[in-house]
Enzyme design. Structure first.
Site, mmCIF file in Angstrom:
data_model
loop_
_atom_site.group_PDB
_atom_site.id
_atom_site.type_symbol
_atom_site.label_atom_id
_atom_site.label_comp_id
_atom_site.label_asym_id
_atom_site.label_seq_id
_atom_site.Cartn_x
_atom_site.Cartn_y
_atom_site.Cartn_z
ATOM 1 N N HIS A 13 29.662 42.664 41.276
ATOM 2 C CA HIS A 13 30.700 43.719 41.146
ATOM 3 C C HIS A 13 31.912 43.128 40.434
ATOM 4 O O HIS A 13 32.631 42.319 41.005
ATOM 5 C CB HIS A 13 31.118 44.247 42.527
ATOM 6 C CG HIS A 13 32.146 45.356 42.439
ATOM 7 N ND1 HIS A 13 31.944 46.583 43.013
ATOM 8 C CD2 HIS A 13 33.361 45.412 41.859
ATOM 9 C CE1 HIS A 13 32.991 47.353 42.774
ATOM 10 N NE2 HIS A 13 33.881 46.659 42.078
ATOM 11 N N HIS A 15 35.168 43.774 37.254
ATOM 12 C CA HIS A 15 35.907 44.564 36.252
ATOM 13 C C HIS A 15 36.265 43.656 35.090
ATOM 14 O O HIS A 15 37.022 42.693 35.262
ATOM 15 C CB HIS A 15 37.175 45.158 36.868
ATOM 16 C CG HIS A 15 36.882 46.073 38.012
ATOM 17 N ND1 HIS A 15 36.655 47.415 37.849
ATOM 18 C CD2 HIS A 15 36.719 45.818 39.337
ATOM 19 C CE1 HIS A 15 36.384 47.959 39.030
ATOM 20 N NE2 HIS A 15 36.413 47.015 39.953
ATOM 21 N N LEU A 16 35.737 43.968 33.905
ATOM 22 C CA LEU A 16 36.002 43.129 32.723
ATOM 23 C C LEU A 16 37.027 43.743 31.783
ATOM 24 O O LEU A 16 37.442 43.096 30.823
ATOM 25 C CB LEU A 16 34.705 42.873 31.952
ATOM 26 C CG LEU A 16 33.797 41.772 32.508
ATOM 27 C CD1 LEU A 16 32.505 41.685 31.695
ATOM 28 C CD2 LEU A 16 34.492 40.409 32.521
ATOM 29 N N LYS A 99 27.525 54.206 39.219
ATOM 30 C CA LYS A 99 28.638 53.945 40.146
ATOM 31 C C LYS A 99 29.293 55.244 40.593
ATOM 32 O O LYS A 99 29.705 56.058 39.768
ATOM 33 C CB LYS A 99 29.677 53.044 39.463
ATOM 34 C CG LYS A 99 30.904 52.723 40.294
ATOM 35 C CD LYS A 99 30.591 51.837 41.490
ATOM 36 C CE LYS A 99 31.772 51.740 42.448
ATOM 37 N NZ LYS A 99 32.707 50.687 42.103
ATOM 38 N N HIS A 136 31.765 53.148 45.789
ATOM 39 C CA HIS A 136 33.096 52.836 46.316
ATOM 40 C C HIS A 136 33.245 53.680 47.573
ATOM 41 O O HIS A 136 33.452 54.886 47.489
ATOM 42 C CB HIS A 136 34.191 53.155 45.292
ATOM 43 C CG HIS A 136 35.561 52.799 45.774
ATOM 44 N ND1 HIS A 136 36.290 51.747 45.248
ATOM 45 C CD2 HIS A 136 36.329 53.318 46.772
ATOM 46 C CE1 HIS A 136 37.447 51.644 45.884
ATOM 47 N NE2 HIS A 136 37.498 52.593 46.815
ATOM 48 N N HIS A 174 32.074 46.170 47.881
ATOM 49 C CA HIS A 174 33.269 45.534 48.454
ATOM 50 C C HIS A 174 33.597 46.038 49.854
ATOM 51 O O HIS A 174 34.645 46.622 50.077
ATOM 52 C CB HIS A 174 34.473 45.654 47.512
ATOM 53 C CG HIS A 174 34.674 47.021 46.883
ATOM 54 N ND1 HIS A 174 34.725 48.188 47.596
ATOM 55 C CD2 HIS A 174 34.841 47.378 45.588
ATOM 56 C CE1 HIS A 174 34.919 49.196 46.776
ATOM 57 N NE2 HIS A 174 34.985 48.736 45.553
ATOM 58 N N ASP A 249 34.633 41.844 42.786
ATOM 59 C CA ASP A 249 35.609 42.913 42.518
ATOM 60 C C ASP A 249 36.872 42.332 41.877
ATOM 61 O O ASP A 249 37.973 42.830 42.111
ATOM 62 C CB ASP A 249 35.954 43.693 43.796
ATOM 63 C CG ASP A 249 36.673 45.000 43.494
ATOM 64 O OD1 ASP A 249 36.600 45.473 42.344
ATOM 65 O OD2 ASP A 249 37.315 45.537 44.411
ATOM 66 N N ALA A 265 46.239 48.792 42.100
ATOM 67 C CA ALA A 265 45.386 48.077 43.049
ATOM 68 C C ALA A 265 44.444 47.164 42.304
ATOM 69 O O ALA A 265 43.839 47.573 41.311
ATOM 70 C CB ALA A 265 44.597 49.085 43.874
HETATM 71 C C1 NCD Z 1 39.701 48.149 40.909
HETATM 72 C C2 NCD Z 1 40.293 48.213 39.494
HETATM 73 O O1 NCD Z 1 41.460 47.826 39.314
HETATM 74 O O2 NCD Z 1 39.598 48.650 38.571
HETATM 75 N N1 NCD Z 1 40.768 47.920 41.828
HETATM 76 C C3 NCD Z 1 40.644 47.384 43.079
HETATM 77 O O3 NCD Z 1 41.637 47.337 43.799
HETATM 78 N N2 NCD Z 1 39.515 46.913 43.510
HETATM 79 C C4 NCD Z 1 38.945 49.400 41.200
HETATM 80 C C5 NCD Z 1 38.062 49.305 42.428
HETATM 81 O O4 NCD Z 1 37.048 48.605 42.432
HETATM 82 O O5 NCD Z 1 38.374 49.931 43.449
HETATM 83 ZN ZN ZN Z 2 35.838 47.277 41.868
#
Ligand code: NCD
Ligand code: ZN
Length: 344
Positions: A13, A15-16, A99, A136, A174, A249, A265
């Site tokens: 999991h 985010h790139l 997702k 999520h 997560h 994450d 976040a």
């Molecule tokens: C993630 C994001 O910033 O893309 N933020 C996070 O707090 N984990 C989105 C997500 O996975 O909820």
């Molecule tokens: Zn995430």
């Protein structure tokens, strides 16, 4: 033990981001992980097979020279997703799953789902074609307490979804609560969960430690200590025979986006991801079980081979930089200015 060699891990999991931000962060992940499941919450979201394959090409092009890092793509589920698209996903090995973001639950989730019932034909197609659903898991009722949203979702919508679609492969992403751990444990072999390093290391006090700490704010939000302990137990105990595996994450945001009256976040951990998990496993007396969590359970659940390369961790403390570059801005990584015990 001062040295630990494991099968190269994967991040299930991640985010790139995109563009020059992608170029800034990808090396951290590629230096540690063989593969990563790449989240589709770009702006605009990755809602079609064509968009996912185009994003994958941008990721491949952004890899450091010589890197064999393999991005596993996901599609962003919306009210407009069709069973025909699921068939296309099933025929596209570069895309590993779909997702589900409850609408408004987190960063860039505005296009997410408001009614699970309306998507029943899509979930049926996913079950039929063995396409996993990555969730999520937080309720979006504004009346629900933010610390209770995961438990509410698990008890309500998720339990109903699981009951209605028994053949659907589900990864609850997560997870942050004892409630989610119990649910995953009770819910058959087609259900698994990812756990982040930060939810294993920190409880909610970290958000308020001496003042408001935006770099400890993520979603789902950190929970109380008893929940953190339940996550550590789920990840590190001998009872974890496959349901719980590594998903960082890691979610980078610029300093400007974090230091704001309405801060984003997300916690960035890719710069020290496997090292931070090693601390958790060491503190739990379970370093010998890190490899299963990080390198075996994920591929087993997704039906993929394990990586063939290895990765070696040495006990050699280092200090995390105060900031890292993030496109033409900066980000603050987890543990900024503090020590990490292990080094790759
Ligand atoms: C993630 C994001 O910033 O893309 N933020 C996070 O707090 N984990 C989105 C997500 O996975 O909820
Ligand atoms: Zn995430």
């Amino acid at each position: 033990m001062d040295r630990l060699t494991i099968t190269q891990p994967d991040d299930w999991h991640l985010h790139l981001r995109d563009g020059d931000r992608l170029i800034s962060v990808i090396a951290d992940t590629a230096a540690r992980f063989g593969r990563a499941v790449v989240m589709p919450n770009l702006k605009p979201p990755v809602v079609s097979v064509a968009m996912a394959l185009a994003y994958r090409e941008r990721i491949l092009a952004a890899r450091p020279a010589g890197s064999g890092f393999d991005p596993l793509m996901t599609l962003y589920l919306t009210a407009d997703t069709t069973p025909a698209q699921i068939q296309q996903v099933a025929a596209t090995p570069e895309i590993i799953g779909v997702k589900l973001y409850p609408a408004g639950a987190t960063t860039n989730s505005e296009a997410g789902v408001t009614s699970l019932d309306a998507l029943a034909p899509v979930f049926e197609a996913m079950a039929e074609h063995a396409v996993p659903l990555l969730i999520h898991g937080e309720s979006i009722d504004p009346a629900d307490d933010v610390f209770d949203r995961e438990a509410r979702f698990v008890d309500g919508a998720l339990t109903r979804l699981r009951a209605r679609h028994g053949a659907l492969k589900i990864v609850l992403e997560h997870i942050t609560t004892a409630d989610a751990v119990a649910w995953v444990n009770e819910t058959g072999p087609l259900t698994a969960a990812t756990i982040t390093a930060h939810h294993l290391l920190l409880n909610r006090n970290a958000i308020f430690n001496g003042g408001l700490r935006p770099h400890h704010y993520c979603l789902p939000v950190l929970k109380r200590e008893r929940h953190r302990e339940a996550l550590v137990q789920a990840a590190t105990s001998a009872a974890n025979t496959g349901k719980f595996f590594l998903g960082t994450d890691s979610a980078p945001h610029s300093i400007a986006a974090k230091h704001s009256a309405c801060g984003c976040a997300g916690i960035y951990t890719a710069h020290a991801a496997i090292e931070l998990y090693a601390e958790v496993f060491e503190d739990a007396g379970a370093l010998d079980r890190l490899e299963a969590f990080a390198s075996f359970h994920g591929p087993a659940f997704y039906g993929l081979p394990r990586n063939r390369a290895t990765l070696t961790l040495v006990r050699e403390p280092w200090t995390v930089p105060d900031t890292l570059s993030f496109g033409d801005e900066l980000l603050v990584p987890l543990r900024a200015g503090e020590r990490v015990r292990w080094r790759v």
